[in-house]
Structure formats: structure tokens, C-alpha cells
Design an enzyme around this catalytic site. Structure first.
Site, PDB file in Angstrom:
ATOM      1  N   ASN A  35      14.777  95.617  65.030  1.00 28.86           N
ATOM      2  CA  ASN A  35      14.426  94.613  66.021  1.00 28.86           C
ATOM      3  C   ASN A  35      15.106  93.302  65.652  1.00 28.86           C
ATOM      4  O   ASN A  35      15.498  93.098  64.507  1.00 28.86           O
ATOM      5  CB  ASN A  35      12.903  94.426  66.043  1.00 28.86           C
ATOM      6  CG  ASN A  35      12.407  93.645  67.247  1.00 28.86           C
ATOM      7  OD1 ASN A  35      13.159  93.377  68.175  1.00 28.86           O
ATOM      8  ND2 ASN A  35      11.138  93.283  67.228  1.00 28.86           N
TER       9      ASN A  35
ATOM     10  N   HIS B 220      19.456  89.831  63.660  1.00 23.19           N
ATOM     11  CA  HIS B 220      19.005  91.193  63.966  1.00 23.19           C
ATOM     12  C   HIS B 220      18.806  91.908  62.642  1.00 23.19           C
ATOM     13  O   HIS B 220      19.703  91.949  61.808  1.00 23.19           O
ATOM     14  CB  HIS B 220      20.024  91.951  64.820  1.00 23.19           C
ATOM     15  CG  HIS B 220      19.525  93.312  65.219  1.00 23.19           C
ATOM     16  ND1 HIS B 220      18.799  93.531  66.371  1.00 23.19           N
ATOM     17  CD2 HIS B 220      19.623  94.519  64.590  1.00 23.19           C
ATOM     18  CE1 HIS B 220      18.483  94.804  66.455  1.00 23.19           C
ATOM     19  NE2 HIS B 220      18.959  95.434  65.388  1.00 23.19           N
ATOM     20  N   CYS B 221      17.619  92.472  62.458  1.00 21.49           N
ATOM     21  CA  CYS B 221      17.277  93.118  61.188  1.00 21.49           C
ATOM     22  C   CYS B 221      17.159  94.630  61.373  1.00 21.49           C
ATOM     23  O   CYS B 221      16.304  95.105  62.120  1.00 21.49           O
ATOM     24  CB  CYS B 221      15.948  92.550  60.665  1.00 21.49           C
ATOM     25  SG  CYS B 221      15.407  93.296  59.106  1.00 21.49           S
ATOM     26  N   ILE B 222      18.026  95.377  60.686  1.00 21.69           N
ATOM     27  CA  ILE B 222      17.990  96.834  60.811  1.00 21.69           C
ATOM     28  C   ILE B 222      16.710  97.404  60.191  1.00 21.69           C
ATOM     29  O   ILE B 222      16.270  98.492  60.568  1.00 21.69           O
ATOM     30  CB  ILE B 222      19.218  97.502  60.166  1.00 21.69           C
ATOM     31  CG1 ILE B 222      19.250  97.234  58.658  1.00 21.69           C
ATOM     32  CG2 ILE B 222      20.490  97.036  60.839  1.00 21.69           C
ATOM     33  CD1 ILE B 222      20.278  98.065  57.914  1.00 21.69           C
TER      34      ILE B 222
END
Length: 288
Positions: A135, A129-131
Site C-alpha cells: 500500500n 509506496h511500501c511493498i
């Protein structure tokens, strides 16, 4: 770009920060560094402005694709078919050997799918999960994320070269010695571009490694433990989805090399099953 599941956008501070950084780097590179070094009305200035604008546009396009493309949802009707001859490998739990089941989503998990605590659902071929894109990076948007990082590295290094090159201009040196807003732009740009270029280059190198081995970030960390357990038990661990460097590249980026630089993904399949090194071996399971 083929039709994909789209996500609704919600305000995200990290995404806003990235957008501001992209805008700042573009404006300073084109209207200050290129203009001061070559002059925007000169042939070299126009050429560099066009090339940098193209790289920046691709960076923004792929960034938007990574943000707005749903990484992949597990269908509510999904059920693993243990008797499917075209799927000889099934991932099982480390303890008990049962097929992987998500208690939070109340459904079975396809191979390589994992539950994301932030998105509160299972994601197909989840990488992380990439801030910075607000997403998950998963099955449907991994290539867009990969290509975005590539263009971001190119843009940052290009901008850094323009910054350093423009400093060779004697007029720039005189203006900076006399102080003013120009020196501030150069200092802020240097502070921003140097660590950003290094960080993005490291990230891009990491994902090149993962792509060449057809692994996700999660699978890499799981593989470290699996390798240790295999060596402890006197056996050899092989990542089940590692088909060889070329096959791995084409599986993730596409068979057409020209399409590697564009976030096309019509070739990636459903995300519910993947080719493995056991495809020609009757029976098999992969512990996850």
C-alpha cells in the site's frame, strides 16, 4: 478507530513474509525465551508474556490498519480555489508556474499529493509506496504506519533482550552444546532479530525526523533540491509546512499524547489543504 476508507486485500508475498516473521518472533519469544528464562508459570514469566503479547498485538493491529486503510484519494470533483482566503498557498509546477495537474489521472493535484506508479492513482500527502504493506503510505494511514514501526522496534529489541537473557540459563547452555532444534531456533532468531532491529530503528528514527519537520519522504528529497536552488539564487528556503516541532507532532499524531500510541486519525482533516507558515501572509505559493 474512526471510520475510514477501506481497501480490499490482495495476496502479497512481502506482507506474507512479514506475517510469518511476526508469528515466529512471537512464538519463539514467549514459548522459548521467556519460558526457558523465567518459566511461563512464574510471576516474572507471566508478566513478561503479557507485556510482550500486548506489544505484539499493537504491532499487528497497526500493521493491519496501515494495510487496509486507504491512504487518501483525490476527489474527482477537486478543483483548486486560487481565491480562497483560507488557503493562501498553492503548490505550482517548477516549470511554467502552473497549478499542479496529473496527466494520468486527469485532475488537479491538491497540495502534497503525488501520483503513485504502483497504485496507478494520486495519493493525498503521499510519503512513499511500501511493498511491506502492499500500500502507499499517505495522508490517512501515515500515523498507523508510524506507530506500527514504533511497536515493531520495541518488539524486536524486547525479543532480543529475552533471547540474550535466556542464554544465561545454565540448562539452555547445556542443551545448546548438545545440539538439537533449540540451538537452531536461537541461531535463526539472532540472525533475524539483529539486522531487523537495526533496520527498523533506523527507519523509525528517519520518520521521527520527518514528523518533527512535518515532511514526507518525497518532500525531503524535493527540499534538498529546493534548498540548493535557493542558496544558488541567494535566498533562503523554508519548508512551507514546518510549523515547529510541537505543532508538527500534534498535526501528525494528534493533540492528545495518549492517542499517539493508537492509530486514531479523526483530527487529520480532508488531506486537501494543510496549515502552512504562510497562513498569516496574504498571497503565497510553494513550488513542487
Amino acid at each position: 478507530m474512526p471510520a475510514k476508507m477501506k481497501r480490499s486485500f490482495r495476496f502479497s508475498l512481502p506482507v506474507t513474509v512479514v506475517g510469518v516473521a511476526i508469528a515466529y518472533i512471537y512464538i519463539s519469544s514467549v514459548f522459548i525465551f521467556i519460558d526457558r528464562w523465567f518459566g511461563l508459570i512464574s510471576s516474572p514469566g507471566i508478566m513478561n508474556a503479557l507485556v510482550f503479547s500486548a506489544v505484539a498485538s499493537m504491532c499487528v493491529f497497526n500493521y493491519a490498519a496501515a494495510i487496509f486503510t486507504d491512504p487518501g484519494r483525490v476527489p474527482s470533483t477537486y478543483m483548486p480555489d486560487v481565491e480562497d482566503p483560507e488557503r493562501p498557498i498553492h503548490e505550482i509546477k517548477r516549470k511554467g508556474g502552473d497549478l499542479r495537474y496529473c496527466q494520468k489521472c486527469s485532475h488537479y493535484k491538491p497540495p502534497r499529493a503525488h501520483h503513485c506508479r504502483v497504485c496507478k492513482r494520486c495519493v493525498l500527502r503521499m510519503d512513499h509506496h511500501c511493498i511491506w504493506i502492499n500500500n502507499c503510505v499517505g495522508h490517512a494511514n501515515y500515523k498507523a504506519f508510524f506507530v506500527f514501526v514504533m511497536y515493531a522496534v520495541i518488539a524486536c529489541i524486547y525479543s532480543l533482550v529475552l533471547l540474550v537473557g535466556s542464554l544465561t540459563n545454565d540448562n539452555i547452555k547445556d542443551e545448546m552444546q548438545n545440539g538439537g532444534s533449540l540451538r537452531t531456533v536461537y541461531v535463526v532468531s539472532g540472525i533475524l532479530l539483529v539486522p531487523l532491529s537495526i533496520a527498523l530503528a533506523v527507519l523509525f528514527g528517519w520518520h521521527i525526523y520527518l514528523t518533527l519537520h512535518n515532511k514526507t519522504t518525497i518532500e525531503y528529497h524535493e527540499g534538498v533540491r529546493a534548498l540548493w536552488l535557493a542558496e544558488k539564487g541567494g535566498s533562503i528556503y523554508k519548508h512551507p509546512y514546518d510549523l515547529g516541532p510541537y505543532e508538527n507532532l500534534t498535526t501528525i499524531l494528534g493533540s492528545n499524547i495518549l492517542s499517539w500510541f493508537w492509530p486514531t486519525s479523526s483530527y487529520i482533516g480532508s488531506g486537501l489543504k494543510f496549515r502552512t507558515i504562510y497562513d498569516l501572509t496574504p498571497g503565497g505559493s510553494a513550488s513542487q
